[in-house]
Write a protein that holds these residues in place. Sequence first.
Motif, mmCIF file in Angstrom:
data_model
loop_
_atom_site.group_PDB
_atom_site.id
_atom_site.type_symbol
_atom_site.label_atom_id
_atom_site.label_comp_id
_atom_site.label_asym_id
_atom_site.label_seq_id
_atom_site.Cartn_x
_atom_site.Cartn_y
_atom_site.Cartn_z
ATOM 1 N N SER A 75 -4.986 -21.618 42.677
ATOM 2 C CA SER A 75 -4.038 -20.530 42.915
ATOM 3 C C SER A 75 -3.399 -20.074 41.601
ATOM 4 C CB SER A 75 -3.016 -20.889 43.997
ATOM 5 O OG SER A 75 -2.174 -21.890 43.544
ATOM 6 N N ASP A 76 -3.210 -20.992 40.655
ATOM 7 C CA ASP A 76 -2.727 -20.577 39.324
ATOM 8 C C ASP A 76 -3.730 -19.643 38.646
ATOM 9 O OD1 ASP A 76 -0.297 -21.718 39.189
ATOM 10 O OD2 ASP A 76 -0.834 -23.367 37.834
ATOM 11 N N ILE A 77 -5.012 -19.995 38.774
ATOM 12 C CA ILE A 77 -6.053 -19.167 38.155
ATOM 13 C C ILE A 77 -6.020 -17.769 38.792
ATOM 14 C CG2 ILE A 77 -8.552 -18.858 37.869
ATOM 15 C CD1 ILE A 77 -8.726 -21.996 37.901
ATOM 16 N N GLY A 78 -5.889 -17.732 40.115
ATOM 17 C CA GLY A 78 -5.828 -16.457 40.826
ATOM 18 C C GLY A 78 -4.661 -15.608 40.339
ATOM 19 N N ARG A 79 -3.509 -16.270 40.162
ATOM 20 C CA ARG A 79 -2.322 -15.554 39.693
ATOM 21 C C ARG A 79 -2.536 -14.979 38.290
ATOM 22 N NH1 ARG A 79 1.101 -18.805 42.332
ATOM 23 N NH2 ARG A 79 0.929 -20.428 40.757
ATOM 24 N N LEU A 80 -3.151 -15.795 37.430
ATOM 25 C CA LEU A 80 -3.405 -15.330 36.061
ATOM 26 C C LEU A 80 -4.357 -14.141 36.052
ATOM 27 C CD1 LEU A 80 -3.814 -18.772 34.251
ATOM 28 C CD2 LEU A 80 -2.012 -17.077 33.812
ATOM 29 N N GLY A 84 -3.557 -10.471 34.752
ATOM 30 C CA GLY A 84 -4.438 -9.921 33.719
ATOM 31 C C GLY A 84 -4.946 -8.541 34.108
ATOM 32 N N ARG A 85 -5.307 -8.408 35.399
ATOM 33 C CA ARG A 85 -5.797 -7.098 35.867
ATOM 34 C C ARG A 85 -4.704 -6.050 35.722
ATOM 35 N NH1 ARG A 85 -8.745 -9.815 39.787
ATOM 36 N NH2 ARG A 85 -7.043 -9.688 41.284
ATOM 37 N N LYS A 86 -3.481 -6.466 36.083
ATOM 38 C CA LYS A 86 -2.354 -5.530 36.018
ATOM 39 C C LYS A 86 -2.098 -5.086 34.574
ATOM 40 C CE LYS A 86 2.021 -5.809 38.084
ATOM 41 N NZ LYS A 86 2.943 -6.752 38.745
ATOM 42 N N ALA A 87 -2.214 -6.064 33.665
ATOM 43 C CA ALA A 87 -1.946 -5.769 32.251
ATOM 44 C C ALA A 87 -3.162 -5.130 31.576
ATOM 45 C CB ALA A 87 -1.553 -7.051 31.531
ATOM 46 N N GLY A 88 -4.292 -5.094 32.284
ATOM 47 C CA GLY A 88 -5.507 -4.517 31.699
ATOM 48 C C GLY A 88 -6.168 -5.430 30.681
ATOM 49 N N LYS A 89 -5.752 -6.697 30.646
ATOM 50 C CA LYS A 89 -6.322 -7.634 29.666
ATOM 51 C C LYS A 89 -6.308 -9.044 30.250
ATOM 52 C CE LYS A 89 -4.993 -9.231 25.212
ATOM 53 N NZ LYS A 89 -3.695 -9.489 24.746
ATOM 54 N N ALA A 90 -7.498 -9.570 30.527
ATOM 55 C CA ALA A 90 -7.561 -10.897 31.133
ATOM 56 C C ALA A 90 -7.334 -11.973 30.078
ATOM 57 C CB ALA A 90 -8.910 -11.093 31.788
ATOM 58 N N PRO A 91 -6.506 -12.983 30.378
ATOM 59 C CA PRO A 91 -6.341 -14.063 29.398
ATOM 60 C C PRO A 91 -7.569 -14.982 29.412
ATOM 61 C CG PRO A 91 -5.117 -14.565 31.399
ATOM 62 C CD PRO A 91 -5.734 -13.209 31.607
ATOM 63 N N LEU A 92 -7.781 -15.666 28.302
ATOM 64 C CA LEU A 92 -8.766 -16.753 28.307
ATOM 65 C C LEU A 92 -8.103 -17.917 29.030
ATOM 66 C CD1 LEU A 92 -9.959 -16.660 24.590
ATOM 67 C CD2 LEU A 92 -11.278 -15.931 26.594
ATOM 68 N N ILE A 93 -8.842 -18.542 29.941
ATOM 69 C CA ILE A 93 -8.247 -19.650 30.698
ATOM 70 C C ILE A 93 -9.014 -20.937 30.427
ATOM 71 C CG2 ILE A 93 -7.610 -20.525 32.982
ATOM 72 C CD1 ILE A 93 -7.555 -17.632 33.986
ATOM 73 N N ALA A 94 -8.270 -21.981 30.071
ATOM 74 C CA ALA A 94 -8.850 -23.316 29.913
ATOM 75 C C ALA A 94 -8.226 -24.229 30.965
ATOM 76 C CB ALA A 94 -8.553 -23.863 28.521
ATOM 77 N N VAL A 95 -9.047 -24.993 31.666
ATOM 78 C CA VAL A 95 -8.524 -26.008 32.574
ATOM 79 C C VAL A 95 -8.722 -27.357 31.889
ATOM 80 C CG1 VAL A 95 -8.659 -27.068 34.847
ATOM 81 C CG2 VAL A 95 -9.028 -24.609 34.615
ATOM 82 N N ALA A 96 -7.610 -28.063 31.674
ATOM 83 C CA ALA A 96 -7.649 -29.361 31.002
ATOM 84 C C ALA A 96 -7.091 -30.420 31.950
ATOM 85 C CB ALA A 96 -6.821 -29.293 29.722
ATOM 86 N N GLY A 97 -7.031 -31.664 31.501
ATOM 87 C CA GLY A 97 -6.398 -32.719 32.289
ATOM 88 C C GLY A 97 -7.338 -33.334 33.326
ATOM 89 N N CYS A 98 -6.740 -34.036 34.272
ATOM 90 C CA CYS A 98 -7.523 -34.895 35.168
ATOM 91 C C CYS A 98 -8.285 -34.133 36.247
ATOM 92 C CB CYS A 98 -6.620 -35.970 35.769
ATOM 93 S SG CYS A 98 -6.072 -37.155 34.522
ATOM 94 N N VAL A 99 -7.798 -32.950 36.670
ATOM 95 C CA VAL A 99 -8.594 -32.162 37.618
ATOM 96 C C VAL A 99 -9.849 -31.660 36.904
ATOM 97 C CG1 VAL A 99 -8.658 -30.165 39.163
ATOM 98 C CG2 VAL A 99 -6.572 -31.500 38.975
ATOM 99 N N ALA A 100 -9.699 -31.282 35.636
ATOM 100 C CA ALA A 100 -10.857 -30.850 34.850
ATOM 101 C C ALA A 100 -11.890 -31.969 34.789
ATOM 102 C CB ALA A 100 -10.422 -30.461 33.439
ATOM 103 N N GLN A 101 -11.407 -33.196 34.558
ATOM 104 C CA GLN A 101 -12.324 -34.336 34.462
ATOM 105 C C GLN A 101 -13.031 -34.573 35.788
ATOM 106 O OE1 GLN A 101 -12.728 -36.005 31.499
ATOM 107 N NE2 GLN A 101 -14.456 -37.008 32.463
ATOM 108 N N ALA A 102 -12.265 -34.511 36.879
ATOM 109 C CA ALA A 102 -12.816 -34.883 38.182
ATOM 110 C C ALA A 102 -13.642 -33.767 38.813
ATOM 111 C CB ALA A 102 -11.674 -35.271 39.112
ATOM 112 N N GLU A 103 -13.266 -32.527 38.560
ATOM 113 C CA GLU A 103 -13.905 -31.427 39.299
ATOM 114 C C GLU A 103 -14.364 -30.304 38.394
ATOM 115 O OE1 GLU A 103 -11.659 -30.223 42.735
ATOM 116 O OE2 GLU A 103 -10.997 -32.280 43.115
#
Length: 452
Positions: A75-80, A84-103
């Motif tokens: 849901s955080d990714i969706g919000r970003l 980004g769409r509203k601002a006309g510029k999508a941010p680069l998104i990195a997922v780090a930490g333990c969810v990144a490791q597991a999934e």
Amino acid sequence: MAEIDILPANRTSADGPKTYRVKSFGCQMNVYDGERMAEMLDERGILPAAEGEDADLVVLNTCHIREKAAEKVYSDIGRLEKAGRKAGKAPLIAVAGCVAQAEGEEIMARAPAVSMVVGPQAYHRLPAMVDAAVAGQRSTDTDMPADAKFAALPRRRKSAPSAFLTVQEGCDKFCTYCVVPYTRGAEISRPYAALVEEAERLVEAGAREITLLGQNVNAWTGSDDKGRSVGLAGLIHALDRIGGLERIRYTTSHPADMDDALIAAHGEVAKLMPYLHLPVQSGNDRVLRAMNRSHTAEGYLRLLERFRAARPGMAISGDFIVGFPGETEAEFADTLSLVAEVGYAAAFSFKYSPRPGTPAAAMDGQVAEEVMDERLQRLQAALQRDSRAFNHSKSGETCDVLVERKGRREGQWIGKSPWLQSVHFYGDAAIGDMVRVTLGEAGPNSAAGTPV
Ligand code: 5AD
Ligand code: SF4
């Protein structure tokens, strides 16, 4: 890097990110990791985004310890994406930490907006992954090399008055409910010399208090400057010799890794704060066995007695899980009895959350949500009663408060007592000052102090 694909065309950003934001969830080790990632981005000339402003690069530094962590990430990714769409510029998104490791793989498949997935043992490669993302490539790195990361991180240059220092990572205990052994890997200890050096740099950079971090911090071992094998107490004695460092803490400990030297250090090292976070999880021996905790309720209580003998009046804190599979009302009542016997100054308590892939998730006797809710309420009421009693017992004492931030009111400052109580006071002070106060009455979350 383990895996590289090509970013969808609309994700490329011709020029690199100018600003970043690191959002850390979960434990203090994630806070430490988040700071180190920020330092690497600083070195690259990427600036922290101003409060309330969209960043060009967002790092979601995730936690997997309890439920809904992965859902929160999506849901955080969706919000970003939406922002980004509203601002006309999508941010680069990195997922780090333990969810990144597991999934990690699943995130890459489900969330095209994510261009980097980086596990907790690989985040030193984040700058290279950012370069790849700018060039339009998605990358995943969830390798788990022991200790390679720290050597690759930049020197510490700035620090808050109270700093974290990761000394140990990973866990070999395999409590049956816990994902940490899978997401953070096997226990490793960082070398003594590197830690003393990082502590010295932190003090030069403004730290007056250092909290040594590890999933099993008291399992830390190393060779000191004379080549002798030492445990955490040896490291604490080394930090004790650093001028300008005034307070030392450590967290989180496991009862099975406690040794005489660490207990004794609480009586010998004035800088070592009178506070011990020692999770017990349950007060019932059958449940503790099913959790694979390797200690009994009695063994835990005897251990605390030894700490309290070494440093009278010390604050004890713990972690609890209610509703572990098969936990009966009588077994839960043993937890309440243990709580009453210890008199915790602070505590963290959770409803059991089945984690995919852990042994407990497949156990019979999963406890109904309503039962867990009700037990958690009773436990928290008891814990609150005890933390109020602890605060009350310190009222009238004079102690130092390390000032961490301004309060909301004019002239108000907030800092920590030696027992880790949050203390607010009015007076002439600055962030980083050690101010002597007399403690007054305490509310549920903080105590009032009067400078002396
Ligand atoms: N469910 C609920 N709580 C958990 N913890 C760890 N795993 C789980 C789980 N599956 C709690 C433990 C641990 C703290 C960091 O989180 O109490 O000490
Ligand atoms: Fe998880 Fe148990 Fe290891 Fe703590 S000791 S990190 S609860 S497996």
